[in-house]
Write a protein that holds these residues in place. Structure first.
Motif, short mmCIF file in Angstrom:
data_model
loop_
_atom_site.label_atom_id
_atom_site.label_comp_id
_atom_site.label_asym_id
_atom_site.label_seq_id
_atom_site.Cartn_x
_atom_site.Cartn_y
_atom_site.Cartn_z
N ASN A 100 0.79 -1.23 0.00
CA ASN A 100 0.00 0.00 0.00
C ASN A 100 0.82 1.28 0.00
OD1 ASN A 100 -2.31 -1.60 0.15
ND2 ASN A 100 -2.37 -1.54 2.38
N PHE A 101 2.06 1.21 0.47
CA PHE A 101 2.82 2.45 0.65
C PHE A 101 4.17 2.45 -0.08
CE2 PHE A 101 0.36 1.62 4.63
CZ PHE A 101 -0.65 2.53 4.37
N VAL A 102 4.96 1.39 0.08
CA VAL A 102 6.30 1.38 -0.53
C VAL A 102 6.22 1.23 -2.04
CG1 VAL A 102 8.53 0.22 -0.62
CG2 VAL A 102 7.33 0.44 1.57
N VAL A 104 7.60 3.67 -5.14
CA VAL A 104 8.65 3.27 -6.09
C VAL A 104 8.17 3.48 -7.52
CG1 VAL A 104 9.98 1.32 -6.99
CG2 VAL A 104 9.72 1.63 -4.51
N LEU A 105 6.92 3.09 -7.81
CA LEU A 105 6.37 3.28 -9.16
C LEU A 105 6.34 4.76 -9.53
CD1 LEU A 105 3.38 0.76 -9.34
CD2 LEU A 105 5.61 0.59 -10.46
N LYS A 128 8.39 6.47 -12.69
CA LYS A 128 7.68 7.23 -13.72
C LYS A 128 8.05 8.71 -13.73
CE LYS A 128 3.59 4.20 -13.63
NZ LYS A 128 2.14 4.12 -13.29
N HIS A 129 8.77 9.15 -12.70
CA HIS A 129 9.15 10.57 -12.58
C HIS A 129 7.92 11.48 -12.59
CE1 HIS A 129 13.20 9.23 -12.94
NE2 HIS A 129 13.71 10.42 -13.11
N MET A 181 8.32 9.57 0.70
CA MET A 181 7.13 9.38 -0.12
C MET A 181 6.27 8.25 0.44
SD MET A 181 8.79 9.96 -3.92
CE MET A 181 7.25 9.80 -4.82
N THR A 182 6.92 7.23 1.00
CA THR A 182 6.18 6.15 1.65
C THR A 182 5.45 6.69 2.88
OG1 THR A 182 7.79 4.50 0.91
CG2 THR A 182 6.39 3.91 2.77
N PHE A 183 6.15 7.50 3.67
CA PHE A 183 5.54 8.08 4.87
C PHE A 183 4.41 9.04 4.50
CE2 PHE A 183 5.17 11.08 8.38
CZ PHE A 183 5.10 10.22 9.46
N GLU A 184 4.55 9.75 3.39
CA GLU A 184 3.50 10.67 2.93
C GLU A 184 2.18 9.92 2.73
OE1 GLU A 184 2.87 13.86 -0.73
OE2 GLU A 184 4.01 12.01 -1.07
#
Length: 399
Positions: free
Chosen positions: A214-216, A220-221, A225-226, A382-385
């Motif tokens: 759900n988060f990591v 990463v994706l 994809k920038h 970004m995972t924590f976001e």
């Protein structure tokens, strides 16, 4: 509110590209143009005042600092020339040192003063191993054409592992292992600090599978994809340099993994795999294309940085230029070593190959302390976001 400023932190920011932060007069223009800004989190206006006050602990634990892609819009539109983007870059540079382990090595990699030692450490390690390996001899033309650099550290008749691979594995795996341990320690420390800052209950958390799914993985994706680079305005062309670098490192990872498998496993039954690859070998083609992509990508970033410094009066920093020089050195020495092999120039080839090994070891070993560290810390942020906006944090009773 009792404010206890850290004057050393403020001094560091001024030397690392944040020398303009005191020009900020909280007009909020930066927050208006920044896509990360919300009513609850006026980014980077909030971070600018925290930096001016010297509140380093609040900034190091601030995920928004790492979410910033330095698009340049805040700096371009700032009416006072406070350059929030550069201030945030300086904060990240400090954070990589503050989160780094071991502390001495992290501090060494934080300034140009430590550069001679940063180069000397891998140089001495590889030189000593080269000397004791018995391989410190320049091969003749026939041997060089047959074996290339596969006997750089000598040769033995042990069937299961070549001497060259054994020696390279020794220092490269040690360097990579140090980077992995340092990264793990830094990321876990950062995650704990972010949870404390955001008031997240550490006892109510997802399972490992839920965390990854759900988060990591979505983070990463998004990085691959920038996606967020497309939200940038002023520095939109940074995507052009970052993408070739990303695919280059991916290609070189595949090449390295295949080479290890071919030499250490398949080579036990197919001895021909121990020799240098043909230039038309698909793996060799991937290696050369990746090396060229690496040089092109870092070259674009080099030109962008030089342009920003000359036209926008942005201060040059060791934090930015060390990684650019380091990646360029890896790519150029790798290609030059191959050209020397094609040309049959054993002596120059061995010298260039030695330098190439040094640059690769530096890239591995210093990854957690340089700008390269944004790969792990930005991914964590970004995972924590995503995590802080989920039901695990916002409304646990509904999960």
């Amino acid at each position: 509110m009792d404010v206890q400023p850290d004057l050393d932190f403020i001094r560091y920011l001024k030397t690392a590209g944040g020398d303009t932060m005191k020009k900020c007069y909280q007009c909020a223009t930066c927050s208006v143009v920044c896509p990360l800004s919300t009513e609850e989190n006026p980014f980077p206006r909030q971070e600018m005042i925290l930096a001016g006050w010297g509140l380093k602990d609040k900034l190091v634990a601030d995920p928004n600092v790492f979410l910033c892609h330095q698009c340049g819009d805040c700096t371009a539109y700032c009416p006072r020339g406070a350059k929030p983007g550069d201030v945030l870059g300086a904060i990240r540079a400090y954070a990589y040192t503050a989160l780094g382990w071991p502390t001495g090595l992290a501090k060494l990699a934080s300034t140009a003063k430590g550069l001679p030692m940063l180069i000397a450490i891998p140089t001495v390690v590889i030189f000593v191993l080269w000397a004791i390996s018995g391989g410190m001899t320049i091969p003749g033309a026939e041997e060089f054409a047959k074996h290339g650099y596969q006997r750089f550290f000598g040769h033995w008749d042990f069937h299961w592992l070549s001497k060259n691979v054994a020696f390279i594995d020794f220092f490269m795996l040690a360097a990579a292992g140090l980077a992995v341990v340092a990264s793990y320690k830094g990321v876990t420390k950062m995650w704990k600090q972010m949870c404390e800052r955001e008031g997240v209950d550490p006892n109510f958390k997802p399972s490992m599978v839920q965390m990854v799914q759900n988060f990591v993985w979505p983070s990463v994706l998004e990085i691959v994809k920038h996606t967020r680079f497309k939200e940038c305005g002023t520095n939109r062309n940074r995507e052009t340099g970052h993408k070739p670098l990303m695919w280059a490192f991916g290609g070189l990872f595949i090449v390295t993994a295949w080479s290890a498998f071919a030499n250490d496993v398949l080579g036990l039954w197919i001895p021909s795999l121990h020799g240098p690859m043909s230039v038309w070998n698909p793996v060799k083609i991937l290696a050369n294309v990746s090396a060229v992509a690496m040089i092109v990508g870092v070259g674009i970033l080099w030109m962008n940085r030089s342009k920003a410094e000359s036209e926008d009066n942005i201060s040059p920093t060791f934090y930015d230029w060390f990684l650019i020089w380091e990646i360029m050195a890896v790519g150029v020495t790798g290609l030059l070593a191959e050209v020397a092999r094609w040309a049959g120039l054993a002596a120059p080839g061995y010298i260039i190959y030695f330098i190439h090994l040094v640059t690769v070891m530096m890239l591995f070993m210093y990854m957690p302390y340089t700008k390269f560290a944004h790969l792990i810390y930005r991914t964590t942020a970004m995972t924590f976001e995503r995590y802080r906006e989920s039901a695990f944090v916002k409304n646990p009773l509904n999960e």
